[in-house]
Design an enzyme around this catalytic site. Structure first.
Site, PDB file in Angstrom:
ATOM      1  N   ARG A  79      13.392  28.249  27.065  1.00  0.00           N
ATOM      2  CA  ARG A  79      13.317  27.410  28.278  1.00  0.00           C
ATOM      3  C   ARG A  79      13.611  28.248  29.535  1.00  0.00           C
ATOM      4  O   ARG A  79      14.506  29.084  29.551  1.00  0.00           O
ATOM      5  CB  ARG A  79      14.335  26.277  28.194  1.00  0.00           C
ATOM      6  CG  ARG A  79      14.469  25.546  29.531  1.00  0.00           C
ATOM      7  CD  ARG A  79      15.173  24.247  29.417  1.00  0.00           C
ATOM      8  NE  ARG A  79      16.482  24.355  28.805  1.00  0.00           N
ATOM      9  CZ  ARG A  79      17.193  23.288  28.437  1.00  0.00           C
ATOM     10  NH1 ARG A  79      16.707  22.084  28.616  1.00  0.00           N
ATOM     11  NH2 ARG A  79      18.367  23.447  27.889  1.00  0.00           N
ATOM     12  N   ARG A  82      18.994  28.991  31.882  1.00  0.00           N
ATOM     13  CA  ARG A  82      20.252  28.273  32.045  1.00  0.00           C
ATOM     14  C   ARG A  82      21.363  29.002  31.297  1.00  0.00           C
ATOM     15  O   ARG A  82      21.156  29.498  30.201  1.00  0.00           O
ATOM     16  CB  ARG A  82      20.106  26.852  31.457  1.00  0.00           C
ATOM     17  CG  ARG A  82      19.899  25.793  32.494  1.00  0.00           C
ATOM     18  CD  ARG A  82      19.474  24.495  31.905  1.00  0.00           C
ATOM     19  NE  ARG A  82      20.405  23.899  30.935  1.00  0.00           N
ATOM     20  CZ  ARG A  82      20.272  22.674  30.437  1.00  0.00           C
ATOM     21  NH1 ARG A  82      19.260  21.911  30.813  1.00  0.00           N
ATOM     22  NH2 ARG A  82      21.130  22.192  29.552  1.00  0.00           N
ATOM     23  N   ARG A 128      27.115  10.036  25.355  1.00  0.00           N
ATOM     24  CA  ARG A 128      27.075  11.162  24.431  1.00  0.00           C
ATOM     25  C   ARG A 128      28.222  11.137  23.428  1.00  0.00           C
ATOM     26  O   ARG A 128      28.318  12.025  22.588  1.00  0.00           O
ATOM     27  CB  ARG A 128      27.193  12.426  25.263  1.00  0.00           C
ATOM     28  CG  ARG A 128      26.189  13.484  24.954  1.00  0.00           C
ATOM     29  CD  ARG A 128      26.464  14.570  25.970  1.00  0.00           C
ATOM     30  NE  ARG A 128      25.679  15.716  25.771  1.00  0.00           N
ATOM     31  CZ  ARG A 128      24.651  16.038  26.543  1.00  0.00           C
ATOM     32  NH1 ARG A 128      24.263  15.264  27.504  1.00  0.00           N
ATOM     33  NH2 ARG A 128      24.017  17.162  26.324  1.00  0.00           N
ATOM     34  N   ARG A 134      26.758  23.763  21.582  1.00  0.00           N
ATOM     35  CA  ARG A 134      26.126  22.489  21.951  1.00  0.00           C
ATOM     36  C   ARG A 134      25.635  21.731  20.711  1.00  0.00           C
ATOM     37  O   ARG A 134      25.751  20.518  20.629  1.00  0.00           O
ATOM     38  CB  ARG A 134      24.959  22.751  22.916  1.00  0.00           C
ATOM     39  CG  ARG A 134      25.445  23.138  24.296  1.00  0.00           C
ATOM     40  CD  ARG A 134      24.373  23.804  25.087  1.00  0.00           C
ATOM     41  NE  ARG A 134      23.296  22.908  25.446  1.00  0.00           N
ATOM     42  CZ  ARG A 134      22.095  23.311  25.842  1.00  0.00           C
ATOM     43  NH1 ARG A 134      21.812  24.607  25.895  1.00  0.00           N
ATOM     44  NH2 ARG A 134      21.194  22.450  26.185  1.00  0.00           N
ATOM     45  N   LYS A 148      14.319  15.780  25.838  1.00  0.00           N
ATOM     46  CA  LYS A 148      14.671  14.535  26.542  1.00  0.00           C
ATOM     47  C   LYS A 148      14.318  14.618  28.028  1.00  0.00           C
ATOM     48  O   LYS A 148      13.740  13.697  28.589  1.00  0.00           O
ATOM     49  CB  LYS A 148      16.177  14.230  26.395  1.00  0.00           C
ATOM     50  CG  LYS A 148      16.638  14.050  24.973  1.00  0.00           C
ATOM     51  CD  LYS A 148      18.123  13.751  24.900  1.00  0.00           C
ATOM     52  CE  LYS A 148      19.012  14.845  25.455  1.00  0.00           C
ATOM     53  NZ  LYS A 148      18.984  16.109  24.718  1.00  0.00           N
TER      54      LYS A 148
HETATM   55  P1  AP5 Z   1      14.030  19.835  27.622  1.00  0.00           P
HETATM   56  O1  AP5 Z   1      13.149  18.694  28.006  1.00  0.00           O
HETATM   57  O2  AP5 Z   1      14.662  20.616  28.731  1.00  0.00           O
HETATM   58  O3  AP5 Z   1      15.097  19.358  26.533  1.00  0.00           O
HETATM   59  P2  AP5 Z   1      16.385  18.451  26.658  1.00  0.00           P
HETATM   60  O4  AP5 Z   1      16.472  17.615  25.420  1.00  0.00           O
HETATM   61  O5  AP5 Z   1      16.423  17.732  27.971  1.00  0.00           O
HETATM   62  O6  AP5 Z   1      17.464  19.579  26.587  1.00  0.00           O
HETATM   63  P3  AP5 Z   1      18.772  19.818  27.425  1.00  0.00           P
HETATM   64  O7  AP5 Z   1      19.270  21.150  26.988  1.00  0.00           O
HETATM   65  O8  AP5 Z   1      18.570  19.634  28.902  1.00  0.00           O
HETATM   66  O9  AP5 Z   1      19.659  18.701  26.875  1.00  0.00           O
HETATM   67  P4  AP5 Z   1      21.144  18.746  26.799  1.00  0.00           P
HETATM   68  O10 AP5 Z   1      21.393  17.394  26.229  1.00  0.00           O
HETATM   69  O11 AP5 Z   1      21.782  19.862  26.096  1.00  0.00           O
HETATM   70  O12 AP5 Z   1      21.562  19.031  28.308  1.00  0.00           O
HETATM   71  P5  AP5 Z   1      22.135  18.134  29.454  1.00  0.00           P
HETATM   72  O13 AP5 Z   1      21.525  18.589  30.695  1.00  0.00           O
HETATM   73  O14 AP5 Z   1      22.102  16.672  29.125  1.00  0.00           O
HETATM   74  O15 AP5 Z   1      13.162  20.815  26.708  1.00  0.00           O
HETATM   75  C1  AP5 Z   1      13.728  22.016  26.186  1.00  0.00           C
HETATM   76  C2  AP5 Z   1      12.660  23.131  26.193  1.00  0.00           C
HETATM   77  O16 AP5 Z   1      11.593  22.749  25.310  1.00  0.00           O
HETATM   78  C3  AP5 Z   1      11.976  23.358  27.565  1.00  0.00           C
HETATM   79  O17 AP5 Z   1      11.695  24.723  27.704  1.00  0.00           O
HETATM   80  C4  AP5 Z   1      10.677  22.567  27.479  1.00  0.00           C
HETATM   81  O18 AP5 Z   1       9.667  23.128  28.294  1.00  0.00           O
HETATM   82  C5  AP5 Z   1      10.340  22.702  26.001  1.00  0.00           C
HETATM   83  N1  AP5 Z   1       9.635  21.537  25.480  1.00  0.00           N
HETATM   84  C6  AP5 Z   1       9.871  20.227  25.750  1.00  0.00           C
HETATM   85  N2  AP5 Z   1       9.034  19.441  25.065  1.00  0.00           N
HETATM   86  C7  AP5 Z   1       8.265  20.278  24.322  1.00  0.00           C
HETATM   87  C8  AP5 Z   1       7.218  20.082  23.376  1.00  0.00           C
HETATM   88  N3  AP5 Z   1       6.803  18.863  23.056  1.00  0.00           N
HETATM   89  N4  AP5 Z   1       6.658  21.162  22.790  1.00  0.00           N
HETATM   90  C9  AP5 Z   1       7.090  22.406  23.100  1.00  0.00           C
HETATM   91  N5  AP5 Z   1       8.055  22.671  23.991  1.00  0.00           N
HETATM   92  C10 AP5 Z   1       8.639  21.621  24.587  1.00  0.00           C
HETATM   93  O19 AP5 Z   1      23.689  18.532  29.415  1.00  0.00           O
HETATM   94  C11 AP5 Z   1      24.128  19.831  29.724  1.00  0.00           C
HETATM   95  C12 AP5 Z   1      25.644  19.890  29.599  1.00  0.00           C
HETATM   96  O20 AP5 Z   1      26.265  18.989  30.545  1.00  0.00           O
HETATM   97  C13 AP5 Z   1      26.217  19.475  28.241  1.00  0.00           C
HETATM   98  O21 AP5 Z   1      26.190  20.542  27.307  1.00  0.00           O
HETATM   99  C14 AP5 Z   1      27.644  19.065  28.652  1.00  0.00           C
HETATM  100  O22 AP5 Z   1      28.452  20.180  28.862  1.00  0.00           O
HETATM  101  C15 AP5 Z   1      27.432  18.375  29.977  1.00  0.00           C
HETATM  102  N6  AP5 Z   1      27.183  16.929  29.833  1.00  0.00           N
HETATM  103  C16 AP5 Z   1      26.076  16.254  30.285  1.00  0.00           C
HETATM  104  N7  AP5 Z   1      26.180  14.950  30.018  1.00  0.00           N
HETATM  105  C17 AP5 Z   1      27.378  14.766  29.379  1.00  0.00           C
HETATM  106  C18 AP5 Z   1      28.040  13.638  28.837  1.00  0.00           C
HETATM  107  N8  AP5 Z   1      27.501  12.414  28.888  1.00  0.00           N
HETATM  108  N9  AP5 Z   1      29.230  13.829  28.231  1.00  0.00           N
HETATM  109  C19 AP5 Z   1      29.783  15.043  28.171  1.00  0.00           C
HETATM  110  N10 AP5 Z   1      29.232  16.157  28.663  1.00  0.00           N
HETATM  111  C20 AP5 Z   1      28.012  16.035  29.265  1.00  0.00           C
END
Ligand code: AP5
Length: 250
Positions: free
Chosen positions: A159, A192, A120, A203, A42
């Protein structure tokens, strides 16, 4: 569509007291929500889409991580949020919602927005729906990225994030030219805390239990655009833009 530099997202990352360089208002701004499990890509797509559509990438995870890096005194609620994030659990709805409400100006931005990681839970989705309706802000679509769990775990475990410019790479699929060094700015890459195996498990469970029900919520509202997340980031971007084009011409 042309590629433009993104703004610094100061209001979103630091709160309402910080002002960002507002992009010029667009005639038809895109207002998107990105859905999908952790690690599906994402954040990678939000960055690419932001450049293509001139919309701002609004990630709730980025706000918590910016707070965790320090530099200013944390409110008790933000300190609590960071503790949840570090172990991979969802931050309580009340804290997330307060944080989003404080940043309501970002939802009104004339350049549009790409929400990543929010909503979420069903409670967050309902609250956002009322807010957008009340403020007369129409959503363009909810893009749902889909990928097998095996591939997701591989993406998360490999990552690496730059400590300086925060850009993201992958040690196998998108490796840096020099090990542990960011291609873009020369900063040091780190893993991370929530990409450790025990936090990844938490997660994925939180996703299945609390976030996956949003797929039917937005499908029933006629907003859902499903996009397979296999292939290169550019392939996925192209699929997303094609899907959005179809929606816009309806
Ligand atoms: P990446 O693009 O980083 O993936 P992502 O889907 O953004 O993954 P995240 O881990 O950032 O999402 P998340 O939802 O867990 O975290 P968030 O920050 O929202 O890609 C992942 C890897 O794959 C990278 O290495 C990339 O290079 C690689 N990649 C990408 N595309 C590729 C492709 N096509 N081919 C190959 N490789 C590829 O949330 C973190 C934490 O914050 C949560 O766990 C929670 O504790 C809290 N939080 C945030 N928002 C909320 C909410 N609304 N409610 C409650 N808690 C929340």
């Amino acid at each position: 569509m042309t590629s433009v530099p993104q703004n610094d997202r100061a209001t979103w990352l630091q709160g309402p007291a910080a002002e960002c360089d507002l992009p010029k208002p667009l005639l038809r701004p895109f207002r998107l929500i990105l859905l999908g499990p952790p690690g599906v890509g994402k954040g990678t797509q939000a960055e690419l889409l932001g450049k293509e559509l001139e919309a701002c990438h609004l990630s709730t995870g980025d706000v918590f991580r910016a707070a965790a890096r320090g530099g200013y005194e944390l409110s008790p609620a933000m300190a609590e949020a960071i503790a949840y994030m570090r172990r991979g659990a969802l931050v309580p709805d009340s804290i997330v919602w307060k944080m989003v409400q404080e940043r309501i100006a970002c939802l009104h931005c004339g350049g549009g927005f790409i929400l990543d990681g929010f909503p979420r839970t069903l409670a967050q989705a309902e609250a956002l729906k009322s807010l957008l309706e009340g403020e007369h802000i129409p959503l363009t679509a909810v893009v749902c990225y889909e990928l097998s769990e095996k591939e997701i775990v591989a993406r998360l475990s490999g990552r690496r994030t730059c400590g300086q410019c925060r850009s993201v790479c992958h040690i196998v699929d998108r490796p840096p030219r020099v090990a542990d060094i960011c291609d873009r700015c020369g900063g040091t890459l780190f893993q991370r805390e929530d990409d450790r195996p025990e936090a990844i498990k938490v997660r994925l469970e939180a996703y299945r239990e609390s976030t996956a029900p949003l797929i039917s919520f937005y499908r029933d509202a006629g907003m859902l655009l499903r996009v397979p997340a296999e292939g290169s980031p550019d392939d996925i971007l192209r699929r997303t833009l094609n899907g959005l084009q179809v929606i816009q011409t309806k």
